[in-house]
Every structure is written in C-alpha cells, then in structure tokens.
Motif scaffolding. Structure first.
Motif, PDB file in Angstrom:
ATOM      1  N   PHE A 197       0.815  -1.213   0.000  1.00  0.00           N
ATOM      2  CA  PHE A 197       0.000   0.000   0.000  1.00  0.00           C
ATOM      3  C   PHE A 197       0.848   1.262   0.000  1.00  0.00           C
ATOM      4  O   PHE A 197       0.562   2.215  -0.705  1.00  0.00           O
ATOM      5  N   SER A 198       1.912   1.255   0.797  1.00  0.00           N
ATOM      6  CA  SER A 198       2.719   2.458   0.952  1.00  0.00           C
ATOM      7  C   SER A 198       3.498   2.823  -0.307  1.00  0.00           C
ATOM      8  O   SER A 198       4.095   3.901  -0.375  1.00  0.00           O
ATOM      9  N   ASN A 199       3.500   1.948  -1.306  1.00  0.00           N
ATOM     10  CA  ASN A 199       4.183   2.235  -2.570  1.00  0.00           C
ATOM     11  C   ASN A 199       3.270   2.892  -3.601  1.00  0.00           C
ATOM     12  O   ASN A 199       3.736   3.269  -4.678  1.00  0.00           O
ATOM     13  N   TYR A 200       1.985   3.022  -3.280  1.00  0.00           N
ATOM     14  CA  TYR A 200       1.006   3.453  -4.268  1.00  0.00           C
ATOM     15  C   TYR A 200       0.401   4.812  -3.942  1.00  0.00           C
ATOM     16  O   TYR A 200       0.042   5.087  -2.792  1.00  0.00           O
ATOM     17  N   ALA A 201       0.277   5.617  -4.982  1.00  0.00           N
ATOM     18  CA  ALA A 201      -0.580   6.781  -4.893  1.00  0.00           C
ATOM     19  C   ALA A 201      -2.028   6.290  -4.902  1.00  0.00           C
ATOM     20  O   ALA A 201      -2.334   5.244  -5.485  1.00  0.00           O
ATOM     21  N   MET A 202      -2.894   7.020  -4.244  1.00  0.00           N
ATOM     22  CA  MET A 202      -4.293   6.629  -4.132  1.00  0.00           C
ATOM     23  C   MET A 202      -5.198   7.778  -4.530  1.00  0.00           C
ATOM     24  O   MET A 202      -4.824   8.956  -4.418  1.00  0.00           O
ATOM     25  N   GLY A 203      -6.377   7.418  -4.968  1.00  0.00           N
ATOM     26  CA  GLY A 203      -7.310   8.458  -5.362  1.00  0.00           C
ATOM     27  C   GLY A 203      -8.748   8.075  -5.085  1.00  0.00           C
ATOM     28  O   GLY A 203      -9.076   6.898  -4.945  1.00  0.00           O
ATOM     29  N   TRP A 204      -9.567   9.096  -4.963  1.00  0.00           N
ATOM     30  CA  TRP A 204     -11.020   8.925  -4.921  1.00  0.00           C
ATOM     31  C   TRP A 204     -11.592   9.555  -6.192  1.00  0.00           C
ATOM     32  O   TRP A 204     -11.310  10.712  -6.500  1.00  0.00           O
ATOM     33  N   PHE A 205     -12.392   8.760  -6.877  1.00  0.00           N
ATOM     34  CA  PHE A 205     -13.107   9.243  -8.051  1.00  0.00           C
ATOM     35  C   PHE A 205     -14.599   9.110  -7.765  1.00  0.00           C
ATOM     36  O   PHE A 205     -15.011   8.367  -6.885  1.00  0.00           O
ATOM     37  N   ARG A 206     -15.398   9.831  -8.546  1.00  0.00           N
ATOM     38  CA  ARG A 206     -16.837   9.705  -8.375  1.00  0.00           C
ATOM     39  C   ARG A 206     -17.525   9.760  -9.733  1.00  0.00           C
ATOM     40  O   ARG A 206     -17.002  10.353 -10.678  1.00  0.00           O
ATOM     41  N   CYS A 250     -12.568   4.086  -5.032  1.00  0.00           N
ATOM     42  CA  CYS A 250     -11.197   4.123  -4.563  1.00  0.00           C
ATOM     43  C   CYS A 250     -10.306   3.569  -5.678  1.00  0.00           C
ATOM     44  O   CYS A 250     -10.696   2.608  -6.347  1.00  0.00           O
ATOM     45  N   ALA A 251      -9.118   4.152  -5.855  1.00  0.00           N
ATOM     46  CA  ALA A 251      -8.228   3.699  -6.909  1.00  0.00           C
ATOM     47  C   ALA A 251      -6.775   3.790  -6.460  1.00  0.00           C
ATOM     48  O   ALA A 251      -6.420   4.673  -5.665  1.00  0.00           O
ATOM     49  N   ALA A 252      -5.953   2.892  -6.994  1.00  0.00           N
ATOM     50  CA  ALA A 252      -4.529   2.857  -6.669  1.00  0.00           C
ATOM     51  C   ALA A 252      -3.711   2.951  -7.951  1.00  0.00           C
ATOM     52  O   ALA A 252      -4.075   2.363  -8.977  1.00  0.00           O
ATOM     53  N   GLY A 253      -2.591   3.673  -7.866  1.00  0.00           N
ATOM     54  CA  GLY A 253      -1.747   3.818  -9.035  1.00  0.00           C
ATOM     55  C   GLY A 253      -0.314   4.156  -8.667  1.00  0.00           C
ATOM     56  O   GLY A 253       0.016   4.298  -7.492  1.00  0.00           O
ATOM     57  N   GLY A 254       0.503   4.298  -9.689  1.00  0.00           N
ATOM     58  CA  GLY A 254       1.919   4.520  -9.481  1.00  0.00           C
ATOM     59  C   GLY A 254       2.316   5.962  -9.252  1.00  0.00           C
ATOM     60  O   GLY A 254       3.476   6.255  -8.981  1.00  0.00           O
ATOM     61  N   GLY A 255       1.352   6.881  -9.353  1.00  0.00           N
ATOM     62  CA  GLY A 255       1.677   8.293  -9.185  1.00  0.00           C
ATOM     63  C   GLY A 255       1.235   9.078 -10.390  1.00  0.00           C
ATOM     64  O   GLY A 255       0.752   8.520 -11.378  1.00  0.00           O
ATOM     65  N   TRP A 256       1.378  10.399 -10.284  1.00  0.00           N
ATOM     66  CA  TRP A 256       0.923  11.234 -11.378  1.00  0.00           C
ATOM     67  C   TRP A 256       1.958  12.271 -11.748  1.00  0.00           C
ATOM     68  O   TRP A 256       2.914  12.508 -11.019  1.00  0.00           O
ATOM     69  N   GLY A 257       1.748  12.895 -12.918  1.00  0.00           N
ATOM     70  CA  GLY A 257       2.626  13.938 -13.405  1.00  0.00           C
ATOM     71  C   GLY A 257       2.166  15.296 -12.919  1.00  0.00           C
ATOM     72  O   GLY A 257       2.161  15.582 -11.742  1.00  0.00           O
ATOM     73  N   GLY A 258       1.703  16.139 -13.829  1.00  0.00           N
ATOM     74  CA  GLY A 258       1.268  17.478 -13.439  1.00  0.00           C
ATOM     75  C   GLY A 258       0.095  17.441 -12.473  1.00  0.00           C
ATOM     76  O   GLY A 258       0.096  18.113 -11.432  1.00  0.00           O
ATOM     77  N   TYR A 259      -0.897  16.675 -12.823  1.00  0.00           N
ATOM     78  CA  TYR A 259      -2.040  16.471 -11.932  1.00  0.00           C
ATOM     79  C   TYR A 259      -2.586  15.089 -12.238  1.00  0.00           C
ATOM     80  O   TYR A 259      -2.416  14.575 -13.348  1.00  0.00           O
ATOM     81  N   PRO A 260      -3.262  14.464 -11.261  1.00  0.00           N
ATOM     82  CA  PRO A 260      -3.708  13.088 -11.455  1.00  0.00           C
ATOM     83  C   PRO A 260      -4.891  12.989 -12.410  1.00  0.00           C
ATOM     84  O   PRO A 260      -5.798  13.828 -12.389  1.00  0.00           O
TER      85      PRO A 260
END
Length: 124
Positions: free
Chosen positions: A29-38, A96-106
């Motif tokens: 978990f600690s290796n991943y960027a996380m996000g909330w989408f709707r 809820c979503a998990a990913g490797g990170g983002w550039g300018g904005y997710p």
C-alpha cells in the motif's frame, strides 16, 4: 490480487458530512498513490481527490477544495475521504483507486486498480 474495498457511503442531508474509507489488500500500500473518483448518473467519472504514496502531496479539483480532505494510514493499508458541507451535486458512486503516481495532476489513466464503489446520496 489487488483488492480495494470502499465503505462509509450512505444518505446524508445537504450540509452534512460523511467519511469514506478504502481498505487495500494484495499490494504494498505504501508504494502506491491513491485516489477517490466519483461518477454521478449520466456523467463521466471524475477525480474527487488524490494523495501520494507518502501522504505529503494531495490534489483536489476546484469543486471540492475546502470541503473534502483525503488522508491515508499506511500502517493500516487504508485511505480516507472526509467530506464536509455536502450538497446534492456530490451525489455519486465514489470509487477508490490505486496507481503509481501522477505527473502534473492526477488523471484516471494514472490509476490501474479500482474498487467497486460506494454510493453517496445527498438530499436537499
């Protein structure tokens, strides 16, 4: 197998608050960027908030700034979304979503693992 499980959705009156949780398993978990989408009925899915793997960086679209707060507890493999001053336009299924990170904005393409979603309904 990555599993993301949202909880905490429900029905709330306008002006009220809810806290969503996302429990993660099957990944470091600690290796991943996380996000909330709707996603509201008839509308495209949109980002509500995102947080970096460390929790240091967060991102909010303008329509939630000052009302939503994203956080994470890497020791508990859990992410949260505190939502205050909700309005009927916030009614949607929240993912809820998990990913490797983002550039300018997710953006949605930055996230490869997704939960099943939890319904948030705000009544006027």
């Amino acid at each position: 197998q990555v599993q993301l499980t949202e909880s905490g959705g429900g029905l709330v009156q306008a002006g009220g608050s809810l806290t969503l949780s996302c429990a993660a398993s099957g990944l470091t978990f600690s290796n991943y960027a996380m996000g909330w989408f709707r996603q509201a009925p008839g509308k495209a899915r949109e980002l509500a908030a995102a947080i970096s793997w460390s929790g240091i960086s967060t991102y909010y679209p303008d329509f939630v700034k000052g009302r939503f707060t994203i956080s994470r507890d890497n020791a508990k493999n859990t992410m949260y979304l505190q939502m205050n001053n909700l309005n009927p336009e916030d009614t949607a299924v929240y993912y809820c979503a998990a990913g490797g990170g983002w550039g300018g904005y997710p953006v949605e393409a930055d996230f490869e693992s997704w939960g099943q979603g939890t319904q948030v309904t705000v009544s006027s």
